[in-house]
Design a protein around this motif. Structure first.
Motif, short mmCIF file in Angstrom:
data_model
loop_
_atom_site.label_atom_id
_atom_site.label_comp_id
_atom_site.label_asym_id
_atom_site.label_seq_id
_atom_site.Cartn_x
_atom_site.Cartn_y
_atom_site.Cartn_z
N GLU A 1 0.89 -1.16 -0.06
CA GLU A 1 0.03 -0.17 0.06
C GLU A 1 0.87 1.01 -0.06
OE1 GLU A 1 -3.22 0.19 -0.45
OE2 GLU A 1 -3.72 -1.73 -0.18
N PRO A 2 1.59 1.58 -1.08
CA PRO A 2 2.28 2.65 -1.20
C PRO A 2 1.93 3.96 -0.76
CG PRO A 2 1.56 2.25 -3.37
CD PRO A 2 1.19 1.13 -2.61
N GLY A 3 0.65 4.22 -0.47
CA GLY A 3 0.00 5.55 0.05
C GLY A 3 -0.24 5.50 1.39
N SER A 4 -0.06 4.20 2.13
CA SER A 4 -0.18 4.23 3.51
C SER A 4 0.93 4.86 4.21
CB SER A 4 -0.35 2.71 4.08
OG SER A 4 1.04 2.07 3.68
N ARG A 5 0.32 5.44 5.55
CA ARG A 5 1.44 5.91 6.43
C ARG A 5 2.03 4.96 7.14
NH1 ARG A 5 -0.12 11.41 9.41
NH2 ARG A 5 -0.39 12.12 7.21
N PRO A 6 3.46 4.95 7.11
CA PRO A 6 4.12 4.21 8.07
C PRO A 6 3.72 4.44 9.71
CG PRO A 6 5.60 5.00 6.54
CD PRO A 6 4.26 5.77 6.59
N ARG A 7 3.85 3.55 10.44
CA ARG A 7 3.54 3.27 11.83
C ARG A 7 4.87 3.16 12.94
NH1 ARG A 7 -0.93 -0.67 12.27
NH2 ARG A 7 0.37 -1.73 10.70
N LYS A 8 4.70 3.78 14.06
CA LYS A 8 5.87 3.61 14.96
C LYS A 8 4.92 3.01 15.99
CE LYS A 8 9.03 7.01 13.59
NZ LYS A 8 10.30 8.17 14.25
N HIS A 9 5.23 1.82 16.76
CA HIS A 9 4.37 1.08 17.61
C HIS A 9 4.88 1.18 18.78
CE1 HIS A 9 1.87 -0.87 14.36
NE2 HIS A 9 2.76 -1.52 13.93
N THR A 10 4.33 1.96 19.88
CA THR A 10 4.73 2.24 21.03
C THR A 10 4.71 1.00 21.98
OG1 THR A 10 2.55 3.09 22.02
CG2 THR A 10 4.10 4.83 20.64
N ALA A 11 3.80 0.21 21.78
CA ALA A 11 3.42 -1.08 22.77
C ALA A 11 4.71 -1.94 22.51
CB ALA A 11 2.25 -1.90 22.25
N MET A 12 5.64 -1.68 21.48
CA MET A 12 6.97 -2.56 21.64
C MET A 12 8.14 -1.99 21.97
SD MET A 12 6.26 -3.86 17.52
CE MET A 12 7.23 -5.36 17.88
N GLY A 13 7.79 -0.87 22.90
CA GLY A 13 8.89 -0.11 23.72
C GLY A 13 9.77 0.41 22.83
N ARG A 14 10.70 1.45 23.58
CA ARG A 14 11.65 2.27 22.94
C ARG A 14 12.85 1.92 23.54
NH1 ARG A 14 13.23 7.36 24.84
NH2 ARG A 14 14.36 8.44 23.44
N PHE A 15 13.86 1.53 22.78
CA PHE A 15 15.45 1.35 22.95
C PHE A 15 15.97 1.44 21.73
CE2 PHE A 15 12.90 -2.45 23.37
CZ PHE A 15 13.44 -3.49 22.39
N LYS A 16 17.38 0.98 21.67
CA LYS A 16 18.03 1.00 20.56
C LYS A 16 17.76 -0.16 19.63
CE LYS A 16 21.76 4.33 21.80
NZ LYS A 16 23.16 4.58 21.71
N HIS A 17 16.59 -0.31 19.02
CA HIS A 17 16.25 -1.33 18.36
C HIS A 17 17.06 -1.92 17.39
CE1 HIS A 17 12.43 -2.29 19.84
NE2 HIS A 17 11.81 -0.97 20.08
N GLU A 18 17.56 -3.24 17.21
CA GLU A 18 18.24 -3.63 16.26
C GLU A 18 17.40 -4.07 15.06
OE1 GLU A 18 21.28 -5.37 13.59
OE2 GLU A 18 21.25 -4.09 15.19
N GLY A 19 16.08 -4.81 15.79
CA GLY A 19 15.17 -4.97 14.80
C GLY A 19 14.01 -5.78 15.43
N ALA A 20 13.06 -6.51 14.73
CA ALA A 20 12.25 -7.20 15.47
C ALA A 20 11.65 -8.46 14.52
CB ALA A 20 10.92 -6.51 15.72
N ASN A 21 11.61 -9.67 14.93
CA ASN A 21 11.31 -10.73 14.24
C ASN A 21 10.04 -11.50 14.78
OD1 ASN A 21 13.14 -11.08 11.63
ND2 ASN A 21 14.52 -10.72 13.39
#
Length: 702
Positions: free
Chosen positions: A361-381
């Motif tokens: 969906e190229p017109g969709s707005r990307p999201r930042k998920h606060t429920a997953m916490g904030r730190f120096k994320h390497e990634g998420a799988n």
């Protein structure tokens, strides 16, 4: 100079060029470790060890893969279309467990080398898929480093590609969408005549900002081979650039709209602009890509003038609160004042999240998920647990920081319907966030920091997941749910989480449910007043890193207890401190500084490296993790000097492996005018995505 700083100066940058340390993480090793908590590094030995239980044999839904041609059962899928059209997505498949595949990795290992090239085994070929500056949006010229503008860069492939996801487009196996992170920039390798960050023009600063972020690029298969290339010749509706300059995002979850996220430009605290320092990531079963914001601290100035009550929180995330302009600052405040914390102290809180992008969906707005916490994320799988809930595993890439997992409140909904996909797009917006505490099962006296195995013949033990927050309920005394999610590192400190040796990429096997984490290194372990080795981090001055294997209790990825072991302790196999799951070390390849991990359909573990400290270029390695070949590690490719190997991504049919060659030629003294590498085009170094395939069309590796 006291003894501890002197030792840090000696040890801190081993294996990485000083330029890498400056640009990638803001010279983190030259600063005190942000984690100053008194948490134990392994804890007391648990007297009664948890019994190793059965592992997942079915029910773990596979991440989205290029499933065409793979012998797998389709058990969950998102909408798909035969022709590229808005909303077309890909098929998610369940990979059934493979039998013991002793000897499955049949390629001849690549020897260590320092060649200015990408080297693959005999019988294989490789090609550049896309490089920095290649146009991906219509009407833009190719890279011209002497006339580069932010507008051009915003329509071209960005710089320093890290994580790669390759998602199928349609069901014929001929097309796909490449999603790539652009972690950071090397201005001295981008701009002719570079002298310093301060000397850059504002337009050049904006070029660098536009070179951060993410790219989505439509690919096509070349003939019937495992080679891929960008689709050209007409408008590609899926192609997209996400940049730091102006791309709007949306916060989700309990912290969205909180006081910590509000700024003058966004008084509601719901619409951050851009994403930066995106390191690794993951592909979800519903056809989206996750991306981790990592070393965001180095982009801010003015921490010395931030409100007093914020300074300890900023410092815990590596932001200087003692000087206005830290050494190595990128000086982005000259282009956008939001990067000056003296004026906008909450802007830093708007980074350090897991980002979700829907490439279909190229017109969709990307999201930042606060429920997953904030730190120096390497990634998420992500893996789908037996009860249907989504479980995401994450690492905080810093010396002495923590492992985390997130369990969704809602269950994954399989099927091709639009309603199922709409539901699945909400899964990461609410759930429970945990941090890991691990314990060894050997007497402390047997862990002497040398890497010598304890008397039971293994570095292993048990662990538990400590609940930090569930929905809007905090489990950390003295912290609200919003505080836990916004300042997750402080919550981990408060509950006594286990400090690890730079936990980077963390990925579950979709065949077994076991989880594998790359612990890249920690040269501060046991140095000066820093804590000494423990069973999960068994070497002092750990310069080579190790692989951490985690088995959830009862094979349930939502469990709150687990067992763990170290199947690989990296380094030169001739070094007695190394270990390769008990395999004959005379037959394995040397490996140093594991960074990213991935799996092929047979369940083999692929490991890319960053910062090789064995006098060789970085590379990609593979090993079986089950059966008689467990621990038989073999080097599959090497990248040019100064580069790290990122990705990797093995397609679901095992016919292609993609890697990102990040920061080639990143060597002190090198410039665009006087490069240390001329890969891939023979003029000056350019980060690029590469695909490798077998010449006979067979599966990669085996």
């Amino acid at each position: 100079m006291t003894e501890e700083p002197r030792l840090l100066a000696i040890l801190g940058h081993r294996g990485r060029d000083a330029k890498t340390c400056l640009y990638r993480c803001g010279n983190a090793c030259d600063h005190p470790a942000p984690n100053e908590s008194a948490n134990p590094y392994l804890g007391d030995v648990i007297n009664t060890a948890l019994t190793r239980r059965g592992v997942v044999r079915a029910g773990a839904v596979g991440a989205l893969v290029l499933g065409f041609g793979a012998t797998a059962t389709a058990t969950a899928s998102a909408p798909a279309a035969a022709e590229p059209a808005a909303g077309s997505t890909a098929q998610a498949v369940l990979r059934e467990p493979a039998a013991d595949r002793a000897g499955a990795l049949t390629f001849k290992p690549i020897p260590p080398n320092e060649l200015d090239s990408l080297i693959v085994p005999n019988g294989y070929d490789s090609a550049v898929v896309i490089r920095w500056g290649d146009p991906i949006l219509p009407g833009v010229p190719g890279l011209d480093v002497r006339h580069q503008t932010a507008q051009r860069q915003s329509a071209q492939f960005g710089y320093n590609n890290d994580f790669l996801g390759v998602l199928p487009l349609g069901r014929d196996g001929r097309r796909a969408l490449l999603v790539a992170n652009h972690e950071y920039t090397n201005e001295e390798l981008m701009f002719p005549g570079f002298t310093s960050q301060e000397a850059l023009t504002v337009e050049q600063v904006k070029v660098a900002m536009a070179a951060h972020g993410m790219s989505v690029v439509e690919l096509e298969r070349v003939g019937g081979t495992g080679q891929w290339r960008p689709v050209g010749g007409r408008l590609r509706p899926y192609n997209r650039r996400i940049t730091m300059l102006e791309t709007p995002f949306r916060f989700t979850g309990p912290a969205a709209g909180s006081a910590w996220l509000r700024t003058a430009a966004d008084p509601k605290g719901t619409t951050p602009i851009g994403t930066l320092n995106n390191c690794s990531g993951g592909v979800t079963p519903w056809g989206t890509v996750l991306s981790g914001e990592e070393n965001f601290n180095q982009y801010f100035v003015g921490g010395d003038a931030a409100p007093a009550e914020l300074k300890p929180r900023l410092a815990r995330y590596g932001i200087s609160t003692t000087v206005r302009v830290p050494a190595g600052s990128r000086r982005w405040e000259r282009a956008q004042e939001r990067f000056d914390l003296a004026l906008h102290p909450n802007e830093a809180h708007r980074f350090g999240w897991i980002v979700e992008v829907d490439p279909y969906e190229p017109g969709s707005r990307p999201r930042k998920h606060t429920a997953m916490g904030r730190f120096k994320h390497e990634g998420a799988n992500v893996i789908v647990a037996r009860n249907g809930r989504v479980v995401a595993y994450m690492g905080d890439d810093e010396r002495f920081d923590y492992l985390y997992k997130f369990v969704s409140d809602r269950e994954f909904r399989p099927g091709d319907s639009a309603a199922a996909r709409r539901h699945n797009l909400t899964l990461l917006e609410s759930g429970t966030l945990y941090v890991a505490k691990v314990t060894g099962d050997s007497p402390a006296a047997e862990i002497d920091g040398s890497g010598k195995l304890p008397s039971d013949g293994a570095f292993d033990g048990t662990g538990r997941w400590i609940k930090l927050v569930s929905g809007e309920r905090s489990y950390v005394p003295g912290m609200s749910a919003v505080e836990v999610l916004t300042f997750t590192r402080l919550a981990g400190d408060a509950v006594g989480a286990t400090k690890m040796d730079r936990p980077e990429d963390v990925q579950p096997s979709l065949l077994t449910g076991k989880v594998y984490a790359a612990m890249t290194n920690n040269t501060n372990r046991g140095v000066g007043t820093f804590a000494a080795a423990d069973e999960a981090n068994p070497r002092n001055a750990n310069k080579h890193g190790h692989i951490f294997e985690l088995v959830e209790d009862r094979g349930d990825n939502t469990a709150e207890s687990f067992t763990w072991s170290l199947p690989i302790v990296c380094g030169d196999p001739a070094d007695p401190s190394t270990y390769f799951a008990g395999y004959d070390k005379s037959a394995v390849s040397p490996i140093s500084c594991p960074d990213n991990v991935a799996f092929d359909s047979a369940g083999n573990l692929w490991i890319s490296t960053d910062g090789n400290q064995l006098d060789s270029n970085d590379g990609l390695f593979a090993t079986a993790i089950e059966g008689s070949e467990r621990g038989h590690l073999k080097q599959f490719l090497t990248v040019p000097p100064g580069a790290e190997t990122c990705g990797p991504f093995v397609t679901g049919d095992d016919r292609s492996v993609f890697v990102a060659v990040q920061h080639p030629g990143e060597i002190t003294g090198a410039t665009l005018d006087d490069p240390a590498s001329t890969w891939p085009d023979g003029d000056f170094a350019k980060p690029a995505v590469v695909v490798t395939w077998r010449l006979d069309g067979g599966p990669i590796g085996s």
